[in-house]
Design a protein around this motif. Structure first.
Motif, PDB file in Angstrom:
ATOM      1  N   SER A 118       0.830  -1.197   0.000  1.00 22.14           N
ATOM      2  CA  SER A 118       0.000   0.000   0.000  1.00 22.14           C
ATOM      3  C   SER A 118       0.867   1.252   0.000  1.00 22.14           C
ATOM      4  O   SER A 118       1.832   1.348   0.766  1.00 22.14           O
ATOM      5  N   PHE A 161      -5.437  -0.793  -9.898  1.00 19.53           N
ATOM      6  CA  PHE A 161      -5.806  -0.794  -8.488  1.00 19.53           C
ATOM      7  C   PHE A 161      -7.292  -0.485  -8.284  1.00 19.53           C
ATOM      8  O   PHE A 161      -7.885   0.305  -9.017  1.00 19.53           O
ATOM      9  N   ASN A 213      -0.378  -3.546   4.024  1.00 20.10           N
ATOM     10  CA  ASN A 213      -1.487  -4.162   3.297  1.00 20.10           C
ATOM     11  C   ASN A 213      -1.018  -5.348   2.477  1.00 20.10           C
ATOM     12  O   ASN A 213       0.030  -5.299   1.831  1.00 20.10           O
ATOM     13  N   THR A 221      -6.140  -5.647  -9.018  1.00 19.95           N
ATOM     14  CA  THR A 221      -5.432  -5.604  -7.744  1.00 19.95           C
ATOM     15  C   THR A 221      -6.324  -4.992  -6.667  1.00 19.95           C
ATOM     16  O   THR A 221      -6.804  -3.869  -6.820  1.00 19.95           O
ATOM     17  N   THR A 222      -6.544  -5.750  -5.587  1.00 19.97           N
ATOM     18  CA  THR A 222      -7.341  -5.267  -4.451  1.00 19.97           C
ATOM     19  C   THR A 222      -6.564  -5.526  -3.162  1.00 19.97           C
ATOM     20  O   THR A 222      -5.643  -6.344  -3.136  1.00 19.97           O
ATOM     21  N   PHE A 223      -6.958  -4.869  -2.071  1.00 25.03           N
ATOM     22  CA  PHE A 223      -6.100  -4.776  -0.887  1.00 25.03           C
ATOM     23  C   PHE A 223      -6.794  -5.248   0.395  1.00 25.03           C
ATOM     24  O   PHE A 223      -8.000  -5.025   0.571  1.00 25.03           O
ATOM     25  N   ALA A 269      -2.222  -7.861  -0.779  1.00 21.71           N
ATOM     26  CA  ALA A 269      -2.932  -7.610  -2.033  1.00 21.71           C
ATOM     27  C   ALA A 269      -3.283  -8.915  -2.717  1.00 21.71           C
ATOM     28  O   ALA A 269      -2.571  -9.916  -2.597  1.00 21.71           O
ATOM     29  N   HIS A 309     -13.262  -6.933  -3.075  1.00 19.40           N
ATOM     30  CA  HIS A 309     -12.972  -6.725  -1.653  1.00 19.40           C
ATOM     31  C   HIS A 309     -14.297  -6.725  -0.901  1.00 19.40           C
ATOM     32  O   HIS A 309     -15.170  -5.903  -1.165  1.00 19.40           O
TER      33      HIS A 309
END
Length: 274
Positions: free
Chosen positions: A45, A75, A262, A118-120, A264, A141
């Motif tokens: 992150s 992102f 974070n 891409t997610t966190f 990912a 997410h």
């Protein structure tokens, strides 16, 4: 899930998704990076107070391990909504090599090859979707707000409405996230779930404690949501890995009182073989 240790940064992957042959994917750990302090070591992150150059090096390392290009990243911009963005070629590089022009995006969906969705995460639930027939992918997410809002169902509906996916063809996977034994919530959160789930379902989703609080099962809630969305039993996979229990190698917001980096999730559609 399987832990893959080849390359500079270990990552987790679902063998059942990989076997489709149409995707590249992974879920990072906190190992193998260069970040320091509470973000040590593979923080992904740019918004946790970390050195941006350290974050970029972390991305290069996880990209090398999984096999994607950092220039292909796209992102999310998560705010615990149920909003899902249709990602196209014009989005390539957003978040990594150029600014994010949107907000309130907790899911990404595409049929464009070589875009790395891409997610966190640091306790919330990652949901991976792959349709090997229509060649469509989605990455979502789903925290408690996204889960009670049934963002997983929305992802399936969008795959159907925009790309013609049949839910019975879609493979879905619930990634590492906080497990029920570690996830204590207040009555108002349990009540929000009670409004969306049946009385028959609720006892297994929210176990009431003597102090009036509840232990919430986000894994089971998402299993119910995805099953009701049409995902077949044999196409639904759950990692069963609790980020809070595994705080030594996964970032957990709850286990560290917010002092963390974070993780990912990455999902990339591969080009069709001619």
């Amino acid at each position: 899930m399987e832990l893959c240790t080849e390359g500079p940064a270990p990552y987790l992957m679902f063998p059942a998704l990989a076997k489709t042959g149409i995707i590249r994917h992974g879920f990072s750990t906190k190992l193998g990076g260069v970040s320091q302090g509470s973000c040590a070591s593979l923080n992904l992150s740019f918004e946790r107070g970390d050195d941006p150059e350290a974050v970029r090096e972390n991305y290069r390392r996880i990209a090398s391990s999984i096999g994607f290009s950092v220039e292909d990243l796209v992102f999310s911009k998560q705010t615990h909504t149920t909003n899902i963005r249709l990602v196209t070629e014009e989005d390539r590089g957003i978040g990594y090599s150029r600014p994010i022009p949107y907000t309130d995006v907790d899911g990404l969906i595409t049929n464009t090859p070589n875009l790395v969705l891409t997610t966190f995460y640091a306790d919330c639930v990652p949901l991976f979707f792959t349709d090997p027939v229509k060649r469509v992918i989605a990455l979502v997410h789903s925290g408690w707000r996204g889960t009670v809002g049934k963002i997983g169902d929305k992802a399936v509906r969008m795959m159907r409405e925009h790309f013609g996916s049949d839910p019975s063809d879609i493979l879905a996977a619930i990634g590492p996230s906080i497990g029920q034994e570690c996830y204590e919530v207040s009555k108002d959160v349990a009540d929000a779930f009670r409004e969306e789930f049946t009385e028959v379902q609720m006892p297994e989703l929210a176990e009431q404690k003597e102090d009036g609080k509840y232990q919430l099962d986000l894994w089971r809630a998402n299993q119910i949501i995805l099953s009701e969305a049409g995902i077949r039993k044999g196409h639904l996979f759950t990692a069963g890995i609790c980020t809070c229990c595994q705080k030594d190698w996964l970032f957990s917001h709850r286990a560290t009182n917010g002092k963390r980096g974070n993780l990912a999730a990455f999902l990339e559609l591969l080009p069709e073989q001619v």
